[in-house]
Design an enzyme around this catalytic site. Structure first.
Site, PDB file in Angstrom:
ATOM      1  N   GLY A 251       0.843  -1.191   0.000  1.00  0.00           N
ATOM      2  CA  GLY A 251       0.000   0.000   0.000  1.00  0.00           C
ATOM      3  C   GLY A 251       0.873   1.233   0.000  1.00  0.00           C
ATOM      4  O   GLY A 251       2.106   1.152  -0.074  1.00  0.00           O
ATOM      5  N   PHE A 255       3.793   8.818   3.788  1.00  0.00           N
ATOM      6  CA  PHE A 255       5.234   9.046   3.788  1.00  0.00           C
ATOM      7  C   PHE A 255       5.971   8.202   2.770  1.00  0.00           C
ATOM      8  O   PHE A 255       7.180   8.255   2.678  1.00  0.00           O
ATOM      9  CB  PHE A 255       5.791   8.785   5.189  1.00  0.00           C
ATOM     10  CG  PHE A 255       5.226   9.749   6.169  1.00  0.00           C
ATOM     11  CD1 PHE A 255       5.835  10.956   6.393  1.00  0.00           C
ATOM     12  CD2 PHE A 255       4.038   9.479   6.813  1.00  0.00           C
ATOM     13  CE1 PHE A 255       5.286  11.872   7.263  1.00  0.00           C
ATOM     14  CE2 PHE A 255       3.476  10.384   7.682  1.00  0.00           C
ATOM     15  CZ  PHE A 255       4.098  11.591   7.913  1.00  0.00           C
ATOM     16  N   GLY A 256       5.266   7.429   2.043  1.00  0.00           N
ATOM     17  CA  GLY A 256       5.923   6.599   1.053  1.00  0.00           C
ATOM     18  C   GLY A 256       5.258   5.251   0.969  1.00  0.00           C
ATOM     19  O   GLY A 256       4.229   5.007   1.612  1.00  0.00           O
ATOM     20  N   LYS A 257       5.889   4.386   0.162  1.00  0.00           N
ATOM     21  CA  LYS A 257       5.249   3.089  -0.081  1.00  0.00           C
ATOM     22  C   LYS A 257       5.517   2.108   1.065  1.00  0.00           C
ATOM     23  O   LYS A 257       6.526   2.214   1.757  1.00  0.00           O
ATOM     24  CB  LYS A 257       5.778   2.512  -1.383  1.00  0.00           C
ATOM     25  CG  LYS A 257       5.321   3.353  -2.568  1.00  0.00           C
ATOM     26  CD  LYS A 257       5.464   2.631  -3.867  1.00  0.00           C
ATOM     27  CE  LYS A 257       4.551   3.281  -4.880  1.00  0.00           C
ATOM     28  NZ  LYS A 257       5.106   3.517  -6.170  1.00  0.00           N
ATOM     29  N   TYR A 325       4.936  -8.156   9.858  1.00  0.00           N
ATOM     30  CA  TYR A 325       3.935  -8.224   8.793  1.00  0.00           C
ATOM     31  C   TYR A 325       2.626  -8.757   9.356  1.00  0.00           C
ATOM     32  O   TYR A 325       2.600  -9.801  10.005  1.00  0.00           O
ATOM     33  CB  TYR A 325       4.446  -9.128   7.668  1.00  0.00           C
ATOM     34  CG  TYR A 325       3.419  -9.421   6.609  1.00  0.00           C
ATOM     35  CD1 TYR A 325       2.813  -8.385   5.909  1.00  0.00           C
ATOM     36  CD2 TYR A 325       3.057 -10.735   6.297  1.00  0.00           C
ATOM     37  CE1 TYR A 325       1.860  -8.648   4.936  1.00  0.00           C
ATOM     38  CE2 TYR A 325       2.103 -11.005   5.329  1.00  0.00           C
ATOM     39  CZ  TYR A 325       1.508  -9.951   4.655  1.00  0.00           C
ATOM     40  OH  TYR A 325       0.566 -10.213   3.695  1.00  0.00           O
ATOM     41  N   ASP A 385      -5.103   9.563  16.807  1.00  0.00           N
ATOM     42  CA  ASP A 385      -5.670   9.180  15.510  1.00  0.00           C
ATOM     43  C   ASP A 385      -6.096   7.713  15.532  1.00  0.00           C
ATOM     44  O   ASP A 385      -5.813   6.964  14.596  1.00  0.00           O
ATOM     45  CB  ASP A 385      -4.635   9.445  14.408  1.00  0.00           C
ATOM     46  CG  ASP A 385      -5.256   9.372  13.017  1.00  0.00           C
ATOM     47  OD1 ASP A 385      -6.497   9.412  12.916  1.00  0.00           O
ATOM     48  OD2 ASP A 385      -4.502   9.261  12.043  1.00  0.00           O
ATOM     49  N   ARG A 389      -8.709   2.156  10.501  1.00  0.00           N
ATOM     50  CA  ARG A 389      -7.706   2.191   9.413  1.00  0.00           C
ATOM     51  C   ARG A 389      -6.287   2.145   9.965  1.00  0.00           C
ATOM     52  O   ARG A 389      -5.348   1.837   9.253  1.00  0.00           O
ATOM     53  CB  ARG A 389      -7.896   3.435   8.526  1.00  0.00           C
ATOM     54  CG  ARG A 389      -7.620   4.717   9.238  1.00  0.00           C
ATOM     55  CD  ARG A 389      -7.785   5.983   8.423  1.00  0.00           C
ATOM     56  NE  ARG A 389      -7.739   7.108   9.358  1.00  0.00           N
ATOM     57  CZ  ARG A 389      -8.782   7.560  10.033  1.00  0.00           C
ATOM     58  NH1 ARG A 389      -9.970   7.043   9.813  1.00  0.00           N
ATOM     59  NH2 ARG A 389      -8.661   8.528  10.924  1.00  0.00           N
ATOM     60  N   ASN A 390      -6.139   2.498  11.249  1.00  0.00           N
ATOM     61  CA  ASN A 390      -4.816   2.513  11.868  1.00  0.00           C
ATOM     62  C   ASN A 390      -4.550   1.298  12.750  1.00  0.00           C
ATOM     63  O   ASN A 390      -3.637   1.316  13.575  1.00  0.00           O
ATOM     64  CB  ASN A 390      -4.624   3.809  12.659  1.00  0.00           C
ATOM     65  CG  ASN A 390      -4.436   4.990  11.732  1.00  0.00           C
ATOM     66  OD1 ASN A 390      -3.968   4.818  10.609  1.00  0.00           O
ATOM     67  ND2 ASN A 390      -4.795   6.175  12.175  1.00  0.00           N
ATOM     68  N   ASP A 403      -0.669   1.698  13.208  1.00  0.00           N
ATOM     69  CA  ASP A 403      -0.260   2.809  12.370  1.00  0.00           C
ATOM     70  C   ASP A 403      -0.346   4.064  13.198  1.00  0.00           C
ATOM     71  O   ASP A 403      -1.294   4.266  13.934  1.00  0.00           O
ATOM     72  CB  ASP A 403      -1.164   2.916  11.149  1.00  0.00           C
ATOM     73  CG  ASP A 403      -0.512   3.755  10.088  1.00  0.00           C
ATOM     74  OD1 ASP A 403      -0.272   4.937  10.384  1.00  0.00           O
ATOM     75  OD2 ASP A 403      -0.223   3.241   9.004  1.00  0.00           O
TER      76      ASP A 403
HETATM   77  P1  AMP Z   1       0.244   2.847   6.071  1.00  0.00           P
HETATM   78  O1  AMP Z   1       1.211   3.726   5.378  1.00  0.00           O
HETATM   79  O2  AMP Z   1       0.721   2.370   7.395  1.00  0.00           O
HETATM   80  O3  AMP Z   1      -1.114   3.406   6.119  1.00  0.00           O
HETATM   81  O4  AMP Z   1       0.138   1.534   5.195  1.00  0.00           O
HETATM   82  C1  AMP Z   1      -0.428   1.481   3.913  1.00  0.00           C
HETATM   83  C2  AMP Z   1      -1.046   0.130   3.725  1.00  0.00           C
HETATM   84  O5  AMP Z   1      -0.077  -0.889   3.959  1.00  0.00           O
HETATM   85  C3  AMP Z   1      -2.189  -0.110   4.690  1.00  0.00           C
HETATM   86  O6  AMP Z   1      -3.412  -0.103   3.965  1.00  0.00           O
HETATM   87  C4  AMP Z   1      -1.979  -1.458   5.299  1.00  0.00           C
HETATM   88  O7  AMP Z   1      -2.975  -2.343   4.837  1.00  0.00           O
HETATM   89  C5  AMP Z   1      -0.639  -1.921   4.772  1.00  0.00           C
HETATM   90  N1  AMP Z   1       0.265  -2.149   5.911  1.00  0.00           N
HETATM   91  C6  AMP Z   1       0.884  -1.229   6.678  1.00  0.00           C
HETATM   92  N2  AMP Z   1       1.602  -1.799   7.642  1.00  0.00           N
HETATM   93  C7  AMP Z   1       1.450  -3.132   7.496  1.00  0.00           C
HETATM   94  C8  AMP Z   1       1.919  -4.276   8.209  1.00  0.00           C
HETATM   95  N3  AMP Z   1       2.726  -4.143   9.266  1.00  0.00           N
HETATM   96  N4  AMP Z   1       1.536  -5.487   7.784  1.00  0.00           N
HETATM   97  C9  AMP Z   1       0.724  -5.624   6.712  1.00  0.00           C
HETATM   98  N5  AMP Z   1       0.238  -4.590   6.013  1.00  0.00           N
HETATM   99  C10 AMP Z   1       0.583  -3.347   6.386  1.00  0.00           C
END
Ligand code: AMP
Length: 531
Positions: A251, A255-257, A325, A385, A389-390, A403
């Site tokens: 996703g 701040f980045g991918k 993960y 927050d 979603r977090n 998050d």
């Molecule tokens: P974020 O930048 O944390 O919002 O992450 C973007 C996307 O990556 C989110 O929609 C999450 O589904 C996925 N993601 C973030 N962190 C994890 C993680 N630790 N394990 C699995 N998916 C993640």
């Protein structure tokens, strides 16, 4: 005799109809809605034949929608009912006219519907000032500026610590007074990171109200552990770039991918393991420093219901943070995928519905978030927050707060932009956070109530039917979300306990967890739908 009574009834009805059928319409009652409480304008209309009713708002005919519609009961010689509003806001304030018409005449009556006040929100530095008011406002701002400057001097003498915001979303310091875009926000912009309490840099640690800078008062408890200016105690693990093998994109955050990756030499028992890596591209020097501090904060937060942080990779670009993960991704997506409308799509075609979450699973999810929050509160850490979603979902319905403010891009409609970059998750915020930008453990409890609502609606957006300014209005004037269709009363009572207007009257997160456990005992957890 039955025949006789039928006949006499028919005769009576005929007589009555003939007798009353010549009545022009009259509006007997049109009740002004009681401010804040009513969502309906009650009316009673007499007339025969039954009059046709039309409603006008500020002289314009109202077309019936889900949000405004007349409900009525029709009796022999009168009509009684309600012009019903769904979550009316100050935009609905105004004159409502009822017109009743039959072939004998027309009757009209008007009432003023006053539903909510226009909300008051602390203006940001970028708040637009209408041109015609500029002179008056300048004087007001000047006076306010002078007064605030005096306050500033006093505050500078009193406050010995200054805090800001974390780039990676760690929201330790509590902004008691704020207004500038970054400091005011529970989130923050990529170009401004956390402010070291060790550097008395009055720059980003101050906020602007009108033209005056005011220091942010940070949560004094927060830097007590491991953030001593002279003796940092946190050791952040550094991971070599060659040990991280990116597999696929998960996703994109603000701040980045975010990538799924394999990481070697991380676990003493396993040669390699799956991790999620968050990237920060082309960082400035300041961003690098923030990144380092962020990593220290993350290293210090360790709990079974907080996503595990493994370390950083800072040799080269992009900067990387490595997290455990979580197989099922974010909780909001997960809830939607396990709701009544969910379908698994293969090549765009619906294949089968995925398993729907039951009550016991919803309670299990909620209690795990509560556990994470109890830990955060014990660390005097205000998240600011909290939302589904977090949170992240792993194997066996394991849920963690995962998050800390990086998800604005995907869920940008969940945030309200004030000024240039400030994005506020207003739908999850209590009145005091919206009006005064005050964030506390109690405001996190309010957000937890909204999380419960999200869980019981399978991931709906709170107040989805309202625009952002209407949401601000509803929340600041004391309206709360409705009970979700599938939500038991006991759980809605917990939500209501989180949404007490007075922060001190809200439920305590420990008590909430106890209540959830009690409810769970009555409904055993079935985890069979998840691998
Ligand atoms: P974020 O930048 O944390 O919002 O992450 C973007 C996307 O990556 C989110 O929609 C999450 O589904 C996925 N993601 C973030 N962190 C994890 C993680 N630790 N394990 C699995 N998916 C993640």
């Amino acid at each position: 005799s039955q025949n006789h009574s039928c006949r006499s009834f028919t005769f009576f009805s005929l007589f009555f109809v003939l007798f009353v059928s010549q009545v022009p319409p009259t509006i007997i009652r049109l009740k002004e809605p009681e401010r804040r409480h009513d969502t309906c304008i009650e009316f009673t209309v007499r007339g025969s034949p039954h009059p046709v009713l039309r409603w006008f708002y500020q002289d314009k005919e109202i077309s019936h929608t889900e949000y405004v519609r007349p409900d009525m009961d029709i009796y022999l010689d009168y009509i009684e009912g309600c012009l019903t509003f769904k979550n009316p806001t100050h935009h609905n304030n105004g004159n409502y006219t009822l017109e009743a018409r039959n072939y004998l005449g027309i009757a009209t009556s008007t009432v003023y519907g006053h539903f909510l006040e226009k909300p008051f929100v602390i203006p940001t530095a970028e708040t637009h000032i209408p041109e015609e008011d500029t002179f008056g406002v300048s004087i007001a701002v000047g006076l306010a500026g002078f007064a605030l400057s005096l306050m500033l001097v006093v505050l500078f003498l009193l406050i010995n610590k200054y805090g800001g915001r974390s780039k990676f979303g760690m929201k330790g310091p509590v902004a008691v007074i704020s207004g500038e875009e970054d400091s005011a926000s529970p989130l923050h912009h990529v170009n401004h990171g956390i402010i070291s309490p060790c550097t008395l840099d009055a720059g980003p640690a101050a906020v602007v109200i009108g033209m005056t800078r005011i220091p942010v008062i940070e949560n004094p408890q927060y830097f007590r552990h491991g953030h001593n200016c002279n003796k940092p105690t946190t050791y952040v693990q550094h991971i070599k770039r060659r040990d991280i093998i990116l597999k696929r994109e998960l996703g994109e955050g603000a701040f980045g991918k975010v990538f799924l990756a394999e990481c070697y030499n991380l676990s003493p028992t396993k040669d390699k393991m799956l991790v999620a890596v968050k990237t920060l591209k082309d960082p400035t020097l300041a961003a690098r420093k923030d990144f380092q501090r962020e990593a220290e904060l993350l290293t210090n937060l360790q709990h079974e219901h907080i996503v595990k942080f493994y370390g950083v990779c800072v040799d080269g670009d992009p900067l990387i943070m490595v997290f455990e993960y979580m197989k099922h991704g974010d909780l909001n997506k997960f809830l939607r995928a396990h709701g009544p409308d969910a379908m698994i799509l293969v090549d765009g075609q619906p294949l089968q519905t995925s398993g729907e979450l039951g009550l016991s699973q919803m309670l299990h999810i909620a209690s795990q978030i509560a556990a994470g929050m109890i830990y955060l509160a014990s660390q005097h850490f205000v998240h600011r927050d909290l939302a589904t979603r977090n949170c992240l979902v792993g194997n066996g319905l394991l849920v963690k707060i995962g998050d800390f403010g990086m998800s604005r891009d995907i869920y940008s409609t969940d945030y309200y932009r004030v000024g240039g970059h400030t994005m506020l998750p207003i739908r999850w915020m209590p009145p005091e956070s919206i009006m005064y930008r005050k964030f506390t453990t109690e405001s996190d409890v309010w957000s937890f109530g909204v999380i419960l609502w999200e869980i019981f609606t399978y991931g709906k957006q709170p107040w989805f039917q309202l625009a952002n300014n209407e949401v601000i209005e509803c929340i600041t004037q004391g309206r709360v979300l409705e009970r979700p269709r599938l939500c038991p009363k006991e759980i809605y009572d917990i939500m209501l306990g989180c949404w007490q207007r007075e922060p001190q009257q809200r439920l305590n997160i420990k008590d909430i967890q106890k209540m959830l456990f009690t409810l769970m005992k009555a409904t055993p957890v079935y985890l069979d739908i998840l691998g």
